[in-house]
Design an enzyme around this catalytic site. Structure first.
Site, short mmCIF file in Angstrom:
data_model
loop_
_atom_site.label_atom_id
_atom_site.label_comp_id
_atom_site.label_asym_id
_atom_site.label_seq_id
_atom_site.Cartn_x
_atom_site.Cartn_y
_atom_site.Cartn_z
N ALA A 83 35.81 14.97 -10.85
CA ALA A 83 35.86 13.52 -9.76
C ALA A 83 34.49 13.66 -9.17
O ALA A 83 33.88 14.79 -9.34
CB ALA A 83 37.15 14.40 -9.01
N GLY A 128 37.83 17.24 -13.77
CA GLY A 128 38.71 16.26 -13.90
C GLY A 128 38.38 15.73 -14.76
O GLY A 128 39.36 15.34 -16.11
N GLU A 131 40.90 17.97 -17.17
CA GLU A 131 41.70 18.25 -17.22
C GLU A 131 42.32 16.59 -17.83
O GLU A 131 42.67 16.30 -18.56
CB GLU A 131 41.73 17.62 -15.07
CG GLU A 131 41.81 19.00 -14.64
CD GLU A 131 41.92 18.73 -13.15
OE1 GLU A 131 40.75 18.55 -12.31
OE2 GLU A 131 42.94 19.09 -12.68
N GLU A 151 36.50 23.98 -9.90
CA GLU A 151 36.19 23.55 -8.28
C GLU A 151 35.82 24.86 -7.39
O GLU A 151 36.30 24.18 -6.28
CB GLU A 151 38.18 23.56 -8.88
CG GLU A 151 37.90 21.80 -8.74
CD GLU A 151 38.55 22.02 -10.45
OE1 GLU A 151 38.04 23.13 -10.99
OE2 GLU A 151 38.54 20.94 -11.44
N1 COA Z 1 31.02 14.10 -8.84
C1 COA Z 1 29.45 13.21 -8.62
N2 COA Z 1 28.01 13.15 -8.88
C2 COA Z 1 28.25 14.12 -9.65
C3 COA Z 1 29.03 15.03 -10.10
C4 COA Z 1 29.88 14.77 -9.92
N3 COA Z 1 31.07 15.70 -10.33
N4 COA Z 1 28.26 15.58 -11.26
C5 COA Z 1 26.93 15.20 -11.53
N5 COA Z 1 27.21 13.80 -10.61
C6 COA Z 1 25.88 13.90 -10.25
C7 COA Z 1 24.65 14.19 -9.37
O1 COA Z 1 24.73 14.25 -8.51
C8 COA Z 1 23.43 13.32 -9.94
O2 COA Z 1 23.16 12.32 -9.22
P1 COA Z 1 21.56 11.41 -8.00
O3 COA Z 1 20.97 11.70 -9.96
O4 COA Z 1 22.13 10.50 -8.20
O5 COA Z 1 21.24 13.00 -7.40
C9 COA Z 1 23.65 13.07 -11.67
O6 COA Z 1 25.14 13.50 -11.13
C10 COA Z 1 23.39 14.07 -12.35
O7 COA Z 1 23.60 14.93 -12.40
P2 COA Z 1 22.43 17.41 -12.64
O8 COA Z 1 23.13 17.62 -11.27
O9 COA Z 1 21.61 15.44 -11.63
O10 COA Z 1 22.60 16.71 -13.57
P3 COA Z 1 21.91 18.23 -14.06
O11 COA Z 1 21.70 18.02 -15.65
O12 COA Z 1 21.05 18.84 -13.09
O13 COA Z 1 23.71 19.21 -14.10
C11 COA Z 1 25.79 19.18 -14.11
C12 COA Z 1 24.66 18.82 -14.38
C13 COA Z 1 26.93 19.02 -14.64
C14 COA Z 1 26.19 21.02 -13.86
C15 COA Z 1 26.13 18.86 -12.50
O14 COA Z 1 25.74 17.65 -12.47
C16 COA Z 1 26.87 19.68 -11.83
O15 COA Z 1 27.39 20.78 -11.61
N6 COA Z 1 27.83 18.68 -11.01
C17 COA Z 1 29.53 18.61 -10.13
C18 COA Z 1 29.86 19.73 -11.29
C19 COA Z 1 31.58 20.05 -10.42
O16 COA Z 1 31.99 21.06 -9.62
N7 COA Z 1 32.80 18.91 -11.18
C20 COA Z 1 33.79 19.58 -10.61
C21 COA Z 1 34.20 18.65 -9.71
S1 COA Z 1 36.07 18.80 -8.77
#
Ligand code: COA
Length: 277
Positions: A83, A128, A131, A151
């Site tokens: 999400a 999400g 999910e 989460e």
């Molecule tokens: N919500 C909003 N934005 C998200 C996102 C999410 N769940 N997951 C990734 N993004 C965005 C990042 O903020 C970044 O945006 P920006 O370029 O404007 O800063 C972009 O997507 C790329 O992500 P980034 O974190 O730079 O890539 P990465 O390769 O370093 O890491 C992940 C990849 C998936 C490990 C990392 O993005 C992450 O942990 N995301 C969140 C996962 C999460 O907690 N999901 C559950 C949410 S309830």
């Protein structure tokens, strides 16, 4: 387009697939390909995208030309990285329950769809995203897929059905481990746990595999496929007697023209031609 909580509070307005901005949709030979298209945010699900999913699945049910759905993420890196955290960060105690119920309701539309829905998981399927994949009837992963419910890192728990569907799919111990640690697992481990049906070397092959499975399914009797969806889902509905659901559904199949066609075709040694009636 209204966003956030105001949007959640609105009655669901009907948009057509063509109105979708966060999802690319293309229908080819009866298969609707949905691509979550927020690549710069790793296809994170914001409120608008969720509403688009709701509207699309309402239309899928009514549209006779659509026989199956494949959902994937834009690009090679992510299926859906969860999400949208920028929206999650704005929640309060009052609207958080509605946030979860809204997502649960939309994912139930996917799970209960009478046409096969396959997730082609082409990278991160987190929160999400995991999910949503679990709400689909099957999951085909590319070898770079990563699954997780991270989460707890945000001080919350899965809210779009993840605590339930992950537990059903992989069992209590492993579901607890994944949700409590927030660890990610790769495609092969996900397959060994029963979270994924098949692992393919890349997204293109995963799409091919999904199409191959769908071609088999759409050659069968559509009403029977819908009944299978209902009966399998009945396993997970508390208080529902799944054997009764099965017997009722079996009887409904026998009322159909497809039942007559299927049994006659076998006895006449020819291929059946099902009409979904
Ligand atoms: N919500 C909003 N934005 C998200 C996102 C999410 N769940 N997951 C990734 N993004 C965005 C990042 O903020 C970044 O945006 P920006 O370029 O404007 O800063 C972009 O997507 C790329 O992500 P980034 O974190 O730079 O890539 P990465 O390769 O370093 O890491 C992940 C990849 C998936 C490990 C990392 O993005 C992450 O942990 N995301 C969140 C996962 C999460 O907690 N999901 C559950 C949410 S309830």
């Amino acid at each position: 387009m209204p966003t956030g909580l105001v949007y959640l509070a609105l009655n669901h307005h009907q948009i057509t697939m063509a109105d979708s901005t966060n999802i690319l949709s293309e229908e080819k030979d009866g298969i609707l390909y949905l691509t979550i298209n927020r690549e710069s945010k790793l296809n994170a699900l914001n409120f608008d995208t969720l509403e688009e999913i709701r509207n699309i699945f309402n239309e899928v049910s009514d549209n006779k030309n659509i026989k199956a759905v494949i959902i994937t993420g834009s690009g090679e890196k992510a299926f859906i990285a969860g999400a949208d955290i920028s929206e999650i960060a704005e929640l309060n105690e009052l609207n958080a329950r509605k946030f979860a119920e809204n997502g649960q309701e939309i994912f139930s539309l996917i799970e209960n769809c009478h046409k096969p829905v396959i997730a082609v998981v082409n990278g991160f399927a987190l929160g999400g995203g995991c999910e949503l994949a679990m709400a689909c009837h099957m999951r085909i992963a590319s070898s770079n897929a990563k699954f997780g419910q991270p989460e707890v890192n945000l001080g919350i728990i899965p809210g779009y059905g993840g605590t339930q569907r992950l537990t059903y799919l992989i069992g209590r111990g492993k579901a607890n481990e994944l949700m409590m640690t927030g660890d990610m697992i790769g495609a092969e481990e996900a397959k060994s746990l029963g979270l994924v049906n098949h692992v393919c070397s890349n997204k293109a092959e995963a799409l091919d595999k999904a199409e191959e499975i769908i071609q088999k399914i759409v050659s069968k009797a559509p009403l029977a496929i819908g009944m299978i969806v209902d009966c399998v889902n009945a396993v997970y509905i508390q208080g529902e007697n799944g054997y009764q659901t099965e017997a009722n559904s079996f009887a409904r199949c026998v009322k159909s023209g497809d039942y007559k066609e299927g049994t006659s075709a076998f006895l006449e040694k020819r291929k059946p031609e099902f009409k979904g009636e």
